[in-house]
Design a protein around this motif. Structure first.
Motif, PDB file in Angstrom:
ATOM      1  N   LYS A  54     -10.536   5.616   4.916  1.00  0.00           N
ATOM      2  CA  LYS A  54     -10.126   6.629   3.937  1.00  0.00           C
ATOM      3  C   LYS A  54     -11.276   6.960   2.973  1.00  0.00           C
ATOM      4  O   LYS A  54     -11.299   8.032   2.367  1.00  0.00           O
ATOM      5  CB  LYS A  54      -8.850   6.207   3.201  1.00  0.00           C
ATOM      6  CG  LYS A  54      -8.998   5.231   2.073  1.00  0.00           C
ATOM      7  CD  LYS A  54      -7.671   5.176   1.298  1.00  0.00           C
ATOM      8  CE  LYS A  54      -7.744   4.259   0.084  1.00  0.00           C
ATOM      9  NZ  LYS A  54      -7.719   2.841   0.396  1.00  0.00           N
ATOM     10  N   ASN A  55     -12.247   6.063   2.908  1.00  0.00           N
ATOM     11  CA  ASN A  55     -13.415   6.339   2.062  1.00  0.00           C
ATOM     12  C   ASN A  55     -14.499   7.131   2.788  1.00  0.00           C
ATOM     13  O   ASN A  55     -15.540   7.416   2.215  1.00  0.00           O
ATOM     14  CB  ASN A  55     -14.000   5.026   1.521  1.00  0.00           C
ATOM     15  CG  ASN A  55     -13.035   4.345   0.578  1.00  0.00           C
ATOM     16  OD1 ASN A  55     -12.442   4.996  -0.274  1.00  0.00           O
ATOM     17  ND2 ASN A  55     -12.844   3.043   0.748  1.00  0.00           N
ATOM     18  N   HIS A  56     -14.236   7.455   4.049  1.00  0.00           N
ATOM     19  CA  HIS A  56     -15.238   8.188   4.820  1.00  0.00           C
ATOM     20  C   HIS A  56     -15.071   9.699   4.693  1.00  0.00           C
ATOM     21  O   HIS A  56     -15.782  10.451   5.340  1.00  0.00           O
ATOM     22  CB  HIS A  56     -15.159   7.801   6.313  1.00  0.00           C
ATOM     23  CG  HIS A  56     -15.350   6.329   6.556  1.00  0.00           C
ATOM     24  ND1 HIS A  56     -15.187   5.748   7.788  1.00  0.00           N
ATOM     25  CD2 HIS A  56     -15.671   5.310   5.715  1.00  0.00           C
ATOM     26  CE1 HIS A  56     -15.403   4.435   7.699  1.00  0.00           C
ATOM     27  NE2 HIS A  56     -15.696   4.155   6.458  1.00  0.00           N
ATOM     28  N   ARG A  57     -14.113  10.110   3.887  1.00  0.00           N
ATOM     29  CA  ARG A  57     -13.771  11.538   3.799  1.00  0.00           C
ATOM     30  C   ARG A  57     -14.068  12.082   2.402  1.00  0.00           C
ATOM     31  O   ARG A  57     -14.169  11.327   1.444  1.00  0.00           O
ATOM     32  CB  ARG A  57     -12.260  11.706   4.069  1.00  0.00           C
ATOM     33  CG  ARG A  57     -11.797  11.087   5.371  1.00  0.00           C
ATOM     34  CD  ARG A  57     -12.059  12.000   6.576  1.00  0.00           C
ATOM     35  NE  ARG A  57     -11.709  11.300   7.808  1.00  0.00           N
ATOM     36  CZ  ARG A  57     -12.598  10.757   8.651  1.00  0.00           C
ATOM     37  NH1 ARG A  57     -13.893  10.850   8.399  1.00  0.00           N
ATOM     38  NH2 ARG A  57     -12.216  10.118   9.733  1.00  0.00           N
ATOM     39  N   ILE A 269     -17.740   4.961  -1.955  1.00  0.00           N
ATOM     40  CA  ILE A 269     -18.125   3.546  -1.984  1.00  0.00           C
ATOM     41  C   ILE A 269     -18.509   3.147  -3.414  1.00  0.00           C
ATOM     42  O   ILE A 269     -18.058   2.121  -3.939  1.00  0.00           O
ATOM     43  CB  ILE A 269     -19.322   3.284  -1.027  1.00  0.00           C
ATOM     44  CG1 ILE A 269     -19.123   3.970   0.322  1.00  0.00           C
ATOM     45  CG2 ILE A 269     -19.615   1.809  -0.917  1.00  0.00           C
ATOM     46  CD1 ILE A 269     -17.872   3.605   1.064  1.00  0.00           C
ATOM     47  N   SER A 270     -19.313   3.977  -4.032  1.00  0.00           N
ATOM     48  CA  SER A 270     -19.715   3.696  -5.415  1.00  0.00           C
ATOM     49  C   SER A 270     -18.519   3.762  -6.369  1.00  0.00           C
ATOM     50  O   SER A 270     -18.439   2.999  -7.325  1.00  0.00           O
ATOM     51  CB  SER A 270     -20.793   4.689  -5.862  1.00  0.00           C
ATOM     52  OG  SER A 270     -21.991   4.440  -5.163  1.00  0.00           O
ATOM     53  N   GLN A 271     -17.610   4.688  -6.094  1.00  0.00           N
ATOM     54  CA  GLN A 271     -16.427   4.778  -6.968  1.00  0.00           C
ATOM     55  C   GLN A 271     -15.580   3.505  -6.857  1.00  0.00           C
ATOM     56  O   GLN A 271     -15.089   2.978  -7.859  1.00  0.00           O
ATOM     57  CB  GLN A 271     -15.592   6.001  -6.610  1.00  0.00           C
ATOM     58  CG  GLN A 271     -16.306   7.321  -6.918  1.00  0.00           C
ATOM     59  CD  GLN A 271     -15.325   8.484  -6.993  1.00  0.00           C
ATOM     60  OE1 GLN A 271     -14.454   8.519  -7.857  1.00  0.00           O
ATOM     61  NE2 GLN A 271     -15.459   9.430  -6.086  1.00  0.00           N
ATOM     62  N   ARG A 272     -15.404   3.004  -5.631  1.00  0.00           N
ATOM     63  CA  ARG A 272     -14.627   1.764  -5.455  1.00  0.00           C
ATOM     64  C   ARG A 272     -15.347   0.589  -6.110  1.00  0.00           C
ATOM     65  O   ARG A 272     -14.721  -0.295  -6.695  1.00  0.00           O
ATOM     66  CB  ARG A 272     -14.421   1.478  -3.967  1.00  0.00           C
ATOM     67  CG  ARG A 272     -13.623   2.540  -3.249  1.00  0.00           C
ATOM     68  CD  ARG A 272     -12.140   2.205  -3.210  1.00  0.00           C
ATOM     69  NE  ARG A 272     -11.389   3.365  -2.799  1.00  0.00           N
ATOM     70  CZ  ARG A 272     -10.256   3.774  -3.342  1.00  0.00           C
ATOM     71  NH1 ARG A 272      -9.697   3.094  -4.320  1.00  0.00           N
ATOM     72  NH2 ARG A 272      -9.646   4.849  -2.906  1.00  0.00           N
ATOM     73  N   ALA A 273     -16.662   0.580  -6.002  1.00  0.00           N
ATOM     74  CA  ALA A 273     -17.432  -0.491  -6.644  1.00  0.00           C
ATOM     75  C   ALA A 273     -17.273  -0.419  -8.172  1.00  0.00           C
ATOM     76  O   ALA A 273     -17.098  -1.442  -8.843  1.00  0.00           O
ATOM     77  CB  ALA A 273     -18.900  -0.385  -6.256  1.00  0.00           C
ATOM     78  N   ALA A 274     -17.318   0.784  -8.710  1.00  0.00           N
ATOM     79  CA  ALA A 274     -17.174   0.946 -10.160  1.00  0.00           C
ATOM     80  C   ALA A 274     -15.793   0.507 -10.631  1.00  0.00           C
ATOM     81  O   ALA A 274     -15.641  -0.082 -11.708  1.00  0.00           O
ATOM     82  CB  ALA A 274     -17.426   2.402 -10.553  1.00  0.00           C
ATOM     83  N   LEU A 275     -14.785   0.774  -9.801  1.00  0.00           N
ATOM     84  CA  LEU A 275     -13.431   0.333 -10.143  1.00  0.00           C
ATOM     85  C   LEU A 275     -13.398  -1.200 -10.247  1.00  0.00           C
ATOM     86  O   LEU A 275     -12.829  -1.766 -11.188  1.00  0.00           O
ATOM     87  CB  LEU A 275     -12.454   0.836  -9.074  1.00  0.00           C
ATOM     88  CG  LEU A 275     -10.981   0.494  -9.284  1.00  0.00           C
ATOM     89  CD1 LEU A 275     -10.456   1.071 -10.593  1.00  0.00           C
ATOM     90  CD2 LEU A 275     -10.137   1.036  -8.106  1.00  0.00           C
ATOM     91  N   ALA A 276     -14.049  -1.866  -9.297  1.00  0.00           N
ATOM     92  CA  ALA A 276     -14.118  -3.337  -9.351  1.00  0.00           C
ATOM     93  C   ALA A 276     -14.890  -3.792 -10.586  1.00  0.00           C
ATOM     94  O   ALA A 276     -14.517  -4.780 -11.243  1.00  0.00           O
ATOM     95  CB  ALA A 276     -14.780  -3.873  -8.083  1.00  0.00           C
ATOM     96  N   ALA A 277     -15.944  -3.067 -10.928  1.00  0.00           N
ATOM     97  CA  ALA A 277     -16.734  -3.434 -12.102  1.00  0.00           C
ATOM     98  C   ALA A 277     -15.881  -3.366 -13.369  1.00  0.00           C
ATOM     99  O   ALA A 277     -15.863  -4.302 -14.175  1.00  0.00           O
ATOM    100  CB  ALA A 277     -17.952  -2.518 -12.222  1.00  0.00           C
TER     101      ALA A 277
END
Ligand code: PMP
Length: 330
Positions: A54-57, A269-277
């Motif tokens: 879902k993150n590939h779109r 990918i960066s957005q998901r990483a930022a959410l974890a941050a």
């Protein structure tokens, strides 16, 4: 485009990195960049995101809903300002947020009060938007912080925006509650004046100092302030390119229109990483901060030994800024 210059900091940094790659022992102080790896739990979140189709779109240009909610919660916690996720635009780094903020607010000829010394991107972002930069200089004798009297002296009927950056790049100065309150009240007294508040260093402060936000101290400014922020500095994520702007809804919509044609969504990918941050363990941030604090003390002590340098102790960010004006011309 012909009216702007390449980023001086990135140019020097690129040169340093190419010399490093060639095996030369170069330490670069050019760009504002933590030397730590991004904390492991953030990297793991990104790895998981890569594996999820879902993150590939394409996703909405304005940002992933979960991340915008997390940014709203962070804004409440760290900027003392209640906002809704609808006011958040997720950008490719704080840099794009700075650009879009000026592009959204300025008409050709509008003036921007720019406290100096300043980060070198602001003048170019102002120029790109057709604005006119008006420097308001604050020397080391005032800890590089402007006063209301200085702002008033530079204010004209064309002044549209005041840029505030606290903690500051490049000086590391942090406006006190009283100083920022006074500036906020001055802005409120001017009918059409906006604030762009760059808060990207808000989590990096020392000696128990707290970096206040102008909208926390003068809440009525919320409908004419654009806050700029991001994960680059706090979480050692400069290469992930993830920032945001928070603004009144009409400005968010306008900026989103621009972004939807310019870059679309930031990498998922960066957005998901930022959410974890933003939502994960903050201990790595405290550890990095402790290291910056040790280095700050060494750097200030050493630089104060240089004859002719005046080096105030910075209370925030990771910059040490010497006043060398006594040496100019010698
Ligand atoms: N604002 C300030 C004051 C900065 O120093 C920087 C980085 N040098 C940024 C915004 C933008 O950072 P990024 O684009 O990496 O998020």
């Amino acid at each position: 485009i012909g009216s702007i210059a390449e980023s001086a900091t990135l140019k020097v940094d690129a040169k340093a990195k190419s010399l490093q790659a060639a095996g030369r022992p170069v330490i670069s102080y050019a760009a504002g960049e933590p030397d730590f790896a991004t904390p492991a739990h953030i990297v793991e979140a990104a790895v998981a995101a890569v594996r999820d189709p879902k993150n590939h779109r394409y996703t909405p240009a304005i940002g992933l809903p979960d991340l915008r909610e997390a940014i709203a919660a962070k804004t409440k916690q760290d900027s003392g300002t209640e906002i809704s996720a609808a006011q958040v635009v997720v950008t490719n780094g704080g840099k794009q947020a700075v650009y879009q903020a000026f592009a959204t607010l300025l008409d050709p000829g509008d003036e921007v009060l720019l406290p100096a010394p300043y980060w070198t991107t602001y003048p170019e972002a102002i120029a790109l938007a057709g604005g006119k930069q008006v420097d308001v200089f604050a020397g080391s004798d005032q800890d590089y912080k402007v006063t209301v009297d200085q702002l008033e002296a530079h204010y004209t009927d064309k002044t549209k925006v005041l840029l505030m950056c606290s903690p500051s790049n490049p000086t590391g100065s942090v406006y006190s509650k009283e100083e920022l309150q006074a500036i906020g009240e001055w802005v409120a007294s001017k009918e059409n004046l906006w604030v762009i508040s760059d808060e990207i260093y808000q989590n990096l402060t020392y000696d128990g100092v707290y970096a206040h936000s102008i909208t926390e101290l003068v809440p009525e400014l919320a409908d004419r302030t654009i806050m700029v922020n991001g994960v680059a500095k706090t979480y050692a994520m400069t290469g992930w390119r993830l920032g945001w702007m928070v603004s009144p809804l009409d400005a968010a919509k306008a900026a989103n229109n621009l972004q939807s044609h310019l870059t679309s969504n930031v990498s998922n990918i960066s957005q998901r990483a930022a959410l974890a941050a933003l939502t994960g363990d903050q201990q790595p941030v405290r550890d990095m901060l402790a290291a910056f604090d040790r280095r700050r003390k060494v750097a200030v002590a050493e630089m104060n030994k240089v004859p002719g340098f005046v080096t105030p102790t910075p209370q925030g960010a990771f910059y040490v800024y010497s006043d060398v004006s006594a040496l100019i011309g010698k």
